[in-house]
Scaffold this active site. Structure first.
Site, mmCIF file in Angstrom:
data_model
loop_
_atom_site.group_PDB
_atom_site.id
_atom_site.type_symbol
_atom_site.label_atom_id
_atom_site.label_comp_id
_atom_site.label_asym_id
_atom_site.label_seq_id
_atom_site.Cartn_x
_atom_site.Cartn_y
_atom_site.Cartn_z
ATOM 1 N N ARG A 124 19.407 30.705 87.280
ATOM 2 C CA ARG A 124 20.289 30.387 88.391
ATOM 3 C C ARG A 124 19.684 30.917 89.696
ATOM 4 O O ARG A 124 19.016 31.973 89.700
ATOM 5 C CB ARG A 124 21.617 31.082 88.115
ATOM 6 C CG ARG A 124 22.733 30.827 89.101
ATOM 7 C CD ARG A 124 23.402 29.539 88.848
ATOM 8 N NE ARG A 124 24.683 29.437 89.499
ATOM 9 C CZ ARG A 124 25.226 28.269 89.836
ATOM 10 N NH1 ARG A 124 24.600 27.131 89.594
ATOM 11 N NH2 ARG A 124 26.410 28.223 90.392
ATOM 12 N N THR A 179 23.835 16.845 89.229
ATOM 13 C CA THR A 179 23.314 17.881 88.350
ATOM 14 C C THR A 179 22.799 17.059 87.200
ATOM 15 O O THR A 179 23.165 15.891 87.072
ATOM 16 C CB THR A 179 24.458 18.816 87.925
ATOM 17 O OG1 THR A 179 24.850 19.584 89.047
ATOM 18 C CG2 THR A 179 24.068 19.748 86.793
ATOM 19 N N THR A 202 20.291 21.961 88.316
ATOM 20 C CA THR A 202 21.005 21.397 89.459
ATOM 21 C C THR A 202 20.461 21.853 90.806
ATOM 22 O O THR A 202 19.834 22.913 90.905
ATOM 23 C CB THR A 202 22.504 21.783 89.390
ATOM 24 O OG1 THR A 202 23.233 21.055 90.362
ATOM 25 C CG2 THR A 202 22.729 23.265 89.605
ATOM 26 N N ASN A 254 23.002 21.527 92.971
ATOM 27 C CA ASN A 254 24.429 21.550 93.282
ATOM 28 C C ASN A 254 24.866 20.179 93.791
ATOM 29 O O ASN A 254 25.130 19.300 93.003
ATOM 30 C CB ASN A 254 24.814 22.677 94.240
ATOM 31 C CG ASN A 254 26.337 22.841 94.289
ATOM 32 O OD1 ASN A 254 27.015 22.518 93.306
ATOM 33 N ND2 ASN A 254 26.884 23.313 95.390
ATOM 34 N N GLY A 308 28.653 17.599 86.390
ATOM 35 C CA GLY A 308 30.032 17.320 86.797
ATOM 36 C C GLY A 308 30.807 18.493 87.355
ATOM 37 O O GLY A 308 32.037 18.479 87.330
ATOM 38 N N GLY A 309 30.106 19.546 87.851
ATOM 39 C CA GLY A 309 30.842 20.690 88.406
ATOM 40 C C GLY A 309 31.803 21.225 87.344
ATOM 41 O O GLY A 309 31.458 21.298 86.159
#
Ligand code: DON
Length: 543
Positions: free
Chosen positions: A78, A354, A372, A374, A447-448
């Site tokens: 991340r 993503t 991703t 974002n 898809g968040g």
């Protein structure tokens, strides 16, 4: 859909050229990690809206040369907040008139983790050289490929904001016009960056020419990422979240993803209720799902953040007694309300940027990667001369306390911005294991926050509803994230089902397709079956 009974392996990915790169690697004798790393680099070239060098992601896998040596791993690559980031940087920017600083432009970018993550995975669990796994991506960048309709459409949708950044405009909108569908798209600067990474490895990105380009661009555009931030970046191997499912266990991503914890919570809460194949797609099941989703997201938004910066109460959140107590509050005949918890918020915005891919190789290793930038094309800032876009992952923090983020999530202080901290994520790469520890399925989607609820519904379809891999993907999906207090329904959910949910007291909102699932699942009669979500443009490729 592709069945595989015998062969060297199978890949499901959101973009066909990258999927093909993965199967080529498997054909050459690479393992699932080699293929996953090669796909990751290829997507950075062929699917620039989401594939990336300038973003981050998570990998979950069951990996080992022999069955007995196989173990479950997770790698967190991340992005992190730059050293100069502060908790009020976005409220300050808003006060100064820039309301979108966490989403658009240089301040939106976290320190990228993808290159370090991919190369660490390769070193740790792969078998091939950097040249072998990155060269296919470099060739695609150097020689070009025909721009797919999907990327063309995404570029058109983001044109206005992308044109604000000169290097971005030059790359995707030469002469001011978007690259046409089916036109050759070459990325020589990106090819050169990939060559440097092949030659120098992690240092090729984080120290030297490429890092200099990033830092110069940050200074020019008022961003925060420094040379030290880049040098300091490290991916983190973390203990995956593991929870029981019928006939085995599920392994998913721990914090700073909320995915694994929420999946474990929802799965436990739903155990209380007897459900079977006749319940699939019924309003009664959707109601139950919405209620467990609501409860889990309330915890997510309150308690979770980067575990290296805040104490995430993982034991409490997975405590069976507490989850049973929460599940006992669910009324099968009426909707509960999130209103007492927090104020309502605007609907979730649509975003599909993503990407997830799943790989199983001939040794039985399974790898799930979600990666991703974002938002669509991230911050829209392309690093001049280096040819890649930077993320806008900083918006996943509680950038504006009390206000919804890009995905309508209202999050707490556990997820406040702090230097070197990772923003809370919903990405949920997941592997299912049978009782003997063999890989049964590899799951994931973009898809968040709908990532978590979508993975949960597919997991449920496979494990408790008796659905085929295809039907577990195509079944209409719903989503609830506590706030806003409503069930989001895909268009394919029948009106009669919506009426029933309204009658139970839910507020319903229609939304466009949820996710772009990439699934590989073992079936009793057909062996391994791969499914690329028909909602997206992906493919299954096997060898
Ligand atoms: O990490 C997260 O949860 C988000 N940044 C994921 C964004 C995403 O899935 C957008 N695409 N649909």
């Amino acid at each position: 859909m592709v069945d595989m009974k015998k062969g060297r392996g199978i890949v499901a990915a959101a973009e066909p050229l990258a999927a093909g790169v993965g199967t080529d690697i498997l054909r050459q004798g690479g393992n699932a990690i080699d293929a996953a790393v090669a796909i990751g680099f290829a997507l950075a070239v062929t699917y620039p809206a989401a594939g990336n060098l300038g973003g981050g992601g998570f990998l979950v896998g069951s990996i080992g040369r022999e069955k007995k040596q196989r173990s479950e791993v997770s790698l967190d690559f991340r992005e992190v907040a730059p050293g100069a980031a502060t908790s009020d940087m976005y409220t300050q920017a808003a006060a100064a008139g820039n309301r979108s600083a966490s989403l658009l432009g240089h301040l939106a970018a976290g320190v990228p983790g993808s290159v370090s993550g991919m190369l660490t995975a390769l070193e740790r669990w792969g078998t091939m050289t950097r040249r072998q796994v990155i060269e296919p991506a470099r060739l695609l960048a150097q020689g070009g490929f025909l721009l797919p309709a999907r990327t063309h459409r995404m570029l058109v949708a983001s044109k206005k904001s992308m044109l604000r950044f000169e290097a971005t405009a030059d790359t995707f909108f030469p002469d001011g016009a978007v690259i046409g569908e089916g036109k050759l798209f070459r990325q020589p600067d990106l090819a050169r960056t990939l060559e440097i990474i092949i030659e120098r490895g992690i240092a090729g990105f984080y120290d030297g020419e490429v890092a200099d380009h990033i830092v110069i661009e940050m200074k020019r555009g008022g961003g925060l990422i420094s040379a030290k931030d880049l040098l300091d970046y490290r991916p983190v191997e973390r203990k995956p979240i593991r929870f029981p499912i019928s006939n085995g266990s599920a392994v998913s991503m721990p914090p700073p993803s909320s995915g694994g914890i929420c999946l474990a919570q929802m799965s436990r809460m739903l155990e209380r209720f007897k459900i079977g194949s006749t319940d699939a797609e019924s309003p009664q099941l959707y109601h139950l799902l919405a209620e467990v989703m609501r409860l889990s997201f309330a915890d997510r938004n309150q308690y979770l953040g980067d575990p290296d910066h805040v104490a995430c109460p993982l034991e409490m959140l997975q405590d069976k007694k507490r989850l049973d107590r929460l599940a006992a509050t669910i009324d099968r005949s009426s909707a509960s309300s999130s209103a007492d918890l927090l104020k309502d918020s605007p609907p979730v915005k649509e975003s599909e940027q993503t990407t997830h891919y799943s790989v199983i190789d001939c040794h039985g290793n399974g790898v799930a990667v979600t990666t991703t930038l974002n938002g669509s094309f991230g911050s829209k800032v392309l690093v001049p001369a280096a040819g890649f876009l930077l993320n806008n992952e900083m918006d996943d923090f509680t950038a504006h306390p009390g206000e919804p983020n890009l995905f309508g999530l209202i999050q707490g202080s556990a997820n406040a911005v702090a230097p070197g901290k990772r923003p809370l994520s919903s990405m949920s790469p997941t592997v299912l294991l049978d009782e003997e520890g063999n890989v049964d399925a590899v799951l994931g989607t973009p898809g968040g926050p709908t990532i978590i609820t979508n993975v949960f519904q597919v997991l449920l379809g496979l494990t408790r509803l008796g659905l085929s891999p295809e039907n577990s993907i195509t079944a209409p999906k719903i989503h609830h994230q506590c706030l806003p207090d409503r069930i989001f329904l895909e268009a394919a959910v029948p009106t009669s089902t919506e009426q029933s949910l309204l009658a139970l007291g839910h507020v319903c909102a229609r939304r466009s397709a949820i996710g772009d699932f990439q699934l590989i699942a073992r079936t009793p009669h057909r062996g391994l079956v791969g499914v690329a979500d028909p909602r997206g443009g992906g493919v299954v490729s096997n060898t």
